[in-house]
Design a protein around this motif. Structure first.
Motif, PDB file in Angstrom:
ATOM      1  N   PHE A  83       0.635  -1.506  -0.072  1.00 50.89           N
ATOM      2  CA  PHE A  83      -0.012  -0.108   0.207  1.00 50.89           C
ATOM      3  C   PHE A  83       1.402   1.442  -0.167  1.00 50.89           C
ATOM      4  O   PHE A  83       0.529   2.409  -0.998  1.00 50.89           O
ATOM      5  N   LYS A  84       1.744   1.328   0.755  1.00 51.12           N
ATOM      6  CA  LYS A  84       3.026   2.384   0.820  1.00 51.12           C
ATOM      7  C   LYS A  84       3.215   2.698  -0.082  1.00 51.12           C
ATOM      8  O   LYS A  84       3.903   4.081  -0.872  1.00 51.12           O
TER       9      LYS A  84
ATOM     10  N   GLY B 200       1.723   3.766  -4.519  1.00 50.79           N
ATOM     11  CA  GLY B 200       0.862   4.613  -4.959  1.00 50.79           C
ATOM     12  C   GLY B 200      -0.560   4.773  -5.383  1.00 50.79           C
ATOM     13  O   GLY B 200      -1.048   6.067  -5.023  1.00 50.79           O
ATOM     14  N   VAL B 201      -1.300   4.000  -4.495  1.00 45.48           N
ATOM     15  CA  VAL B 201      -3.239   3.724  -3.747  1.00 45.48           C
ATOM     16  C   VAL B 201      -3.034   4.977  -2.660  1.00 45.48           C
ATOM     17  O   VAL B 201      -3.614   5.817  -2.388  1.00 45.48           O
ATOM     18  N   GLN B 202      -1.720   4.569  -1.692  1.00 48.38           N
ATOM     19  CA  GLN B 202      -2.462   5.818  -0.304  1.00 48.38           C
ATOM     20  C   GLN B 202      -2.242   7.635  -0.821  1.00 48.38           C
ATOM     21  O   GLN B 202      -2.616   8.179  -0.193  1.00 48.38           O
ATOM     22  N   GLN B 203      -1.265   7.471  -1.415  1.00 46.09           N
ATOM     23  CA  GLN B 203      -1.437   9.403  -2.055  1.00 46.09           C
ATOM     24  C   GLN B 203      -2.635   9.124  -2.973  1.00 46.09           C
ATOM     25  O   GLN B 203      -2.945  10.630  -2.779  1.00 46.09           O
ATOM     26  N   ARG B 204      -3.136   8.513  -3.103  1.00 41.83           N
ATOM     27  CA  ARG B 204      -4.386   8.222  -4.324  1.00 41.83           C
ATOM     28  C   ARG B 204      -5.694   8.471  -3.311  1.00 41.83           C
ATOM     29  O   ARG B 204      -6.786   8.466  -3.834  1.00 41.83           O
TER      30      ARG B 204
ATOM     31  N   ASP C 125      -6.639  -2.891   8.247  1.00 44.23           N
ATOM     32  CA  ASP C 125      -5.986  -3.108   9.916  1.00 44.23           C
ATOM     33  C   ASP C 125      -5.644  -2.805  10.433  1.00 44.23           C
ATOM     34  O   ASP C 125      -5.540  -1.420  10.072  1.00 44.23           O
ATOM     35  N   SER C 126      -5.363  -2.921  11.936  1.00 40.93           N
ATOM     36  CA  SER C 126      -4.823  -1.369  12.731  1.00 40.93           C
ATOM     37  C   SER C 126      -3.536  -1.066  12.169  1.00 40.93           C
ATOM     38  O   SER C 126      -2.732  -0.184  13.109  1.00 40.93           O
ATOM     39  N   ALA C 127      -2.639  -1.196  11.185  1.00 39.66           N
ATOM     40  CA  ALA C 127      -0.860  -1.387  11.178  1.00 39.66           C
ATOM     41  C   ALA C 127      -1.880  -0.172  10.066  1.00 39.66           C
ATOM     42  O   ALA C 127      -0.270   0.822  10.380  1.00 39.66           O
ATOM     43  N   TYR C 128      -2.832   0.051   9.891  1.00 39.47           N
ATOM     44  CA  TYR C 128      -3.386   1.265   8.836  1.00 39.47           C
ATOM     45  C   TYR C 128      -3.301   2.958   9.384  1.00 39.47           C
ATOM     46  O   TYR C 128      -3.679   2.386  10.505  1.00 39.47           O
TER      47      TYR C 128
END
Length: 153
Positions: free
Chosen positions: A4-5, A8-12, A26-29
């Motif tokens: 995810f990091k 490029g999805v997180q930036q979108r 989950d709780s890691a995000y």
């Protein structure tokens, strides 16, 4: 989280890409308006928060099982893909997903899915602003209330 990091999805994860939709994690995000995570269980969760966490967990389990089945059928997805051009990796994974769905439609199911623990060290999320977290918390609270009111319908 690592995928995810770096994907490029997180930036979108913004309204212009997701609208009022969201990803579940989950709780890691880190919570954002477009990334829903469970409430931290500090021993004092309200019934609504507990119900939200339960519904979120059930949804995540379905997704994780689907990914496990995909990796069970296409075992090379478990490790490194046999590719040099990283720009083609998303297309490779999509092709595997389409072929997997064709197999399922034809009744070619896997009896024993192979689930592999992620042994890659977590690099942690990109820095999420306070405003993004607050938007996520507001959206999660709204979903929590709606889910709890619908629980006996």
């Amino acid at each position: 989280m690592r995928s995810f990091k770096y994907s490029g999805v997180q930036q979108r994860c913004m309204d212009n890409y997701f609208g009022n939709k969201h990803l579940i994690g989950d709780s890691a995000y880190t919570i954002q308006k477009c990334v829903m995570v469970p409430y931290k269980d500090n021993g004092h969760l309200s019934p609504q928060e507990t119900h939200f966490n339960h519904v979120l967990s059930r949804s995540r389990i379905i997704v994780e099982r689907a990914i496990g089945l995909l990796k069970g059928r296409w075992r090379f997805l478990l490790d490194k893909l046999p590719m040099r051009r990283t720009d083609l990796i998303p297309f490779y994974i999509i092709a595997c997903t389409v072929l997997h769905n064709v197999c399922l439609l034809r009744g070619d199911e896997i009896s024993y899915p192979i689930l592999v623990m992620d042994d890659v060290e977590d690099q942690g999320p990109l820095e999420i602003t306070r405003e993004q977290k607050e938007e996520g918390v507001c959206k999660r609270d709204e979903i929590k209330s709606n889910l709890y009111s619908l629980r006996n319908v």
